[in-house]
Design a protein around this motif. Sequence first.
Motif, PDB file in Angstrom:
ATOM      1  N   PRO A  89      23.864  14.937   4.575  1.00  0.00           N
ATOM      2  CA  PRO A  89      23.562  13.369   4.622  1.00  0.00           C
ATOM      3  C   PRO A  89      22.536  12.970   5.144  1.00  0.00           C
ATOM      4  N   LEU A  90      21.695  12.032   4.541  1.00  0.00           N
ATOM      5  CA  LEU A  90      20.492  11.658   5.333  1.00  0.00           C
ATOM      6  C   LEU A  90      20.724  10.110   5.674  1.00  0.00           C
ATOM      7  N   ALA A  91      20.022   9.844   6.959  1.00  0.00           N
ATOM      8  CA  ALA A  91      20.173   8.904   7.977  1.00  0.00           C
ATOM      9  C   ALA A  91      19.488   7.584   7.217  1.00  0.00           C
ATOM     10  N   SER A  92      19.672   6.489   7.456  1.00  0.00           N
ATOM     11  CA  SER A  92      19.185   5.298   7.185  1.00  0.00           C
ATOM     12  C   SER A  92      17.734   5.031   7.856  1.00  0.00           C
ATOM     13  N   PHE A  93      17.242   4.108   7.552  1.00  0.00           N
ATOM     14  CA  PHE A  93      16.014   3.890   8.322  1.00  0.00           C
ATOM     15  C   PHE A  93      15.522   2.334   8.728  1.00  0.00           C
ATOM     16  N   GLU A  94      15.151   2.045   9.731  1.00  0.00           N
ATOM     17  CA  GLU A  94      15.348   0.653  10.060  1.00  0.00           C
ATOM     18  C   GLU A  94      13.804   0.007   9.830  1.00  0.00           C
ATOM     19  N   GLU A  95      13.610  -0.846   8.702  1.00  0.00           N
ATOM     20  CA  GLU A  95      12.490  -1.343   8.295  1.00  0.00           C
ATOM     21  C   GLU A  95      11.917  -1.958   9.298  1.00  0.00           C
ATOM     22  N   ASP A  96      12.418  -2.971  10.038  1.00  0.00           N
ATOM     23  CA  ASP A  96      11.732  -3.553  11.058  1.00  0.00           C
ATOM     24  C   ASP A  96      10.894  -2.721  12.020  1.00  0.00           C
ATOM     25  N   ASP A  97      11.582  -1.653  12.469  1.00  0.00           N
ATOM     26  CA  ASP A  97      10.938  -0.671  13.383  1.00  0.00           C
ATOM     27  C   ASP A  97       9.499  -0.145  12.816  1.00  0.00           C
ATOM     28  N   TYR A  98       9.817   0.029  11.396  1.00  0.00           N
ATOM     29  CA  TYR A  98       8.845   0.863  10.911  1.00  0.00           C
ATOM     30  C   TYR A  98       7.719  -0.284  10.699  1.00  0.00           C
ATOM     31  N   ALA A  99       7.736  -1.360  10.575  1.00  0.00           N
ATOM     32  CA  ALA A  99       6.807  -2.552  10.204  1.00  0.00           C
ATOM     33  C   ALA A  99       6.034  -2.670  11.610  1.00  0.00           C
ATOM     34  N   ILE A 100       6.698  -2.654  12.471  1.00  0.00           N
ATOM     35  CA  ILE A 100       6.033  -2.879  13.809  1.00  0.00           C
ATOM     36  C   ILE A 100       5.191  -1.711  14.085  1.00  0.00           C
ATOM     37  N   GLN A 101       5.619  -0.422  13.875  1.00  0.00           N
ATOM     38  CA  GLN A 101       4.949   0.643  14.480  1.00  0.00           C
ATOM     39  C   GLN A 101       3.723   0.748  13.234  1.00  0.00           C
ATOM     40  N   ALA A 102       3.748   0.753  12.079  1.00  0.00           N
ATOM     41  CA  ALA A 102       2.850   0.715  11.083  1.00  0.00           C
ATOM     42  C   ALA A 102       1.648  -0.430  11.413  1.00  0.00           C
ATOM     43  N   ASP A 103       1.975  -1.581  11.582  1.00  0.00           N
ATOM     44  CA  ASP A 103       1.156  -2.583  11.888  1.00  0.00           C
ATOM     45  C   ASP A 103       0.096  -2.797  10.762  1.00  0.00           C
ATOM     46  N   GLY A 104       0.717  -3.016   9.494  1.00  0.00           N
ATOM     47  CA  GLY A 104      -0.181  -3.152   8.259  1.00  0.00           C
ATOM     48  C   GLY A 104      -1.136  -4.084   8.520  1.00  0.00           C
ATOM     49  N   SER A 105      -1.218  -5.058   9.435  1.00  0.00           N
ATOM     50  CA  SER A 105      -2.146  -6.199   9.322  1.00  0.00           C
ATOM     51  C   SER A 105      -3.605  -5.551   9.833  1.00  0.00           C
ATOM     52  N   ARG A 106      -3.573  -4.543  10.397  1.00  0.00           N
ATOM     53  CA  ARG A 106      -4.871  -3.712  11.079  1.00  0.00           C
ATOM     54  C   ARG A 106      -5.575  -3.126   9.794  1.00  0.00           C
ATOM     55  N   ARG A 107      -4.915  -2.988   8.816  1.00  0.00           N
ATOM     56  CA  ARG A 107      -5.642  -2.165   7.666  1.00  0.00           C
ATOM     57  C   ARG A 107      -6.215  -3.286   6.662  1.00  0.00           C
ATOM     58  N   SER A 108      -7.317  -2.694   5.881  1.00  0.00           N
ATOM     59  CA  SER A 108      -7.936  -3.416   4.948  1.00  0.00           C
ATOM     60  C   SER A 108      -6.921  -3.346   3.691  1.00  0.00           C
ATOM     61  N   ILE A 109      -7.177  -4.506   3.011  1.00  0.00           N
ATOM     62  CA  ILE A 109      -6.381  -4.696   1.420  1.00  0.00           C
ATOM     63  C   ILE A 109      -6.607  -3.413   0.822  1.00  0.00           C
ATOM     64  N   GLN A 110      -7.906  -3.002   0.453  1.00  0.00           N
ATOM     65  CA  GLN A 110      -8.235  -1.896  -0.389  1.00  0.00           C
ATOM     66  C   GLN A 110      -7.689  -0.847   0.261  1.00  0.00           C
ATOM     67  N   ASP A 111      -7.515  -0.514   1.493  1.00  0.00           N
ATOM     68  CA  ASP A 111      -7.006   0.850   2.053  1.00  0.00           C
ATOM     69  C   ASP A 111      -5.533   0.657   1.563  1.00  0.00           C
ATOM     70  N   LEU A 113      -4.074  -0.739  -0.999  1.00  0.00           N
ATOM     71  CA  LEU A 113      -3.955  -0.399  -2.266  1.00  0.00           C
ATOM     72  C   LEU A 113      -4.126   0.688  -2.921  1.00  0.00           C
ATOM     73  N   THR A 114      -5.197   1.387  -2.190  1.00  0.00           N
ATOM     74  CA  THR A 114      -5.127   2.836  -2.519  1.00  0.00           C
ATOM     75  C   THR A 114      -4.011   3.614  -1.959  1.00  0.00           C
ATOM     76  N   GLU A 115      -3.502   3.444  -1.087  1.00  0.00           N
ATOM     77  CA  GLU A 115      -2.369   4.412  -0.677  1.00  0.00           C
ATOM     78  C   GLU A 115      -0.982   3.909  -1.456  1.00  0.00           C
ATOM     79  N   VAL A 116      -1.045   2.617  -1.769  1.00  0.00           N
ATOM     80  CA  VAL A 116      -0.046   2.226  -2.955  1.00  0.00           C
ATOM     81  C   VAL A 116      -0.048   3.426  -4.060  1.00  0.00           C
ATOM     82  N   ALA A 117      -1.214   3.219  -4.494  1.00  0.00           N
ATOM     83  CA  ALA A 117      -1.540   3.913  -5.738  1.00  0.00           C
ATOM     84  C   ALA A 117      -1.244   5.625  -5.784  1.00  0.00           C
ATOM     85  N   VAL A 118      -1.777   5.954  -4.502  1.00  0.00           N
ATOM     86  CA  VAL A 118      -1.613   7.470  -4.275  1.00  0.00           C
ATOM     87  C   VAL A 118      -0.213   7.749  -4.123  1.00  0.00           C
ATOM     88  N   VAL A 119       0.445   6.984  -3.320  1.00  0.00           N
ATOM     89  CA  VAL A 119       2.019   7.435  -3.107  1.00  0.00           C
ATOM     90  C   VAL A 119       2.986   7.355  -4.419  1.00  0.00           C
TER      91      VAL A 119
END
Length: 171
Positions: A89-111, A113-119
């Motif tokens: 059985p796999l655990a759940s993940f807390e999306e809000d905790d991930y968002a805080i740690q990832a801090d998407g606002s520090r990244r460029s939109i192109q970066d 979108l590139t990662e969206v495509a690669v993933v």
Amino acid sequence: MKANQLTQQEYTSWYTSYIEKAGDNDLIEELEISVHRLIRFVQNIPMDKFDYRYAEGKWTIKDILQHLIDAERIFAYRALRFARNDQTPLASFEEDDYAIQADGSRRSIQDLLTEVAVVRQATLSLFKSLTQQELLRIGVASGKPMSVRALGFVIIGHQNHHQGVFEERYL
């Protein structure tokens, strides 16, 4: 294989709205085209909107893109584990905790979108490699059963859900 071919035993009701938003196309086709639709859509958003929050404590568009990347990786990992008949059985993940740690606002939109495509390319490679038998396998995540193919449609529907949020609340 299309979303309307899933049975209720393949996913919990919490994912129903995502499954319904996955569209009527074949799983592989929709995984391929939906990511291009999202990227084109985001590229047409005015630059001043990427760091906009429609309310206090809400995510920015950049945060949501980072969330889509993280969630797709997690859903694809679950699909891999279940396809390989891993019964752990796999655990759940807390999306809000991930968002805080990832801090998407520090990244460029192109970066982002590139990662969206690669993933998505990695997700596509995984799903294209699976047999019909593997796609039907069911595992447990967050205490609930889920099939491999349902996870593929959840990835699509989750993306479509957030694109709709962009349209409704950010633009």
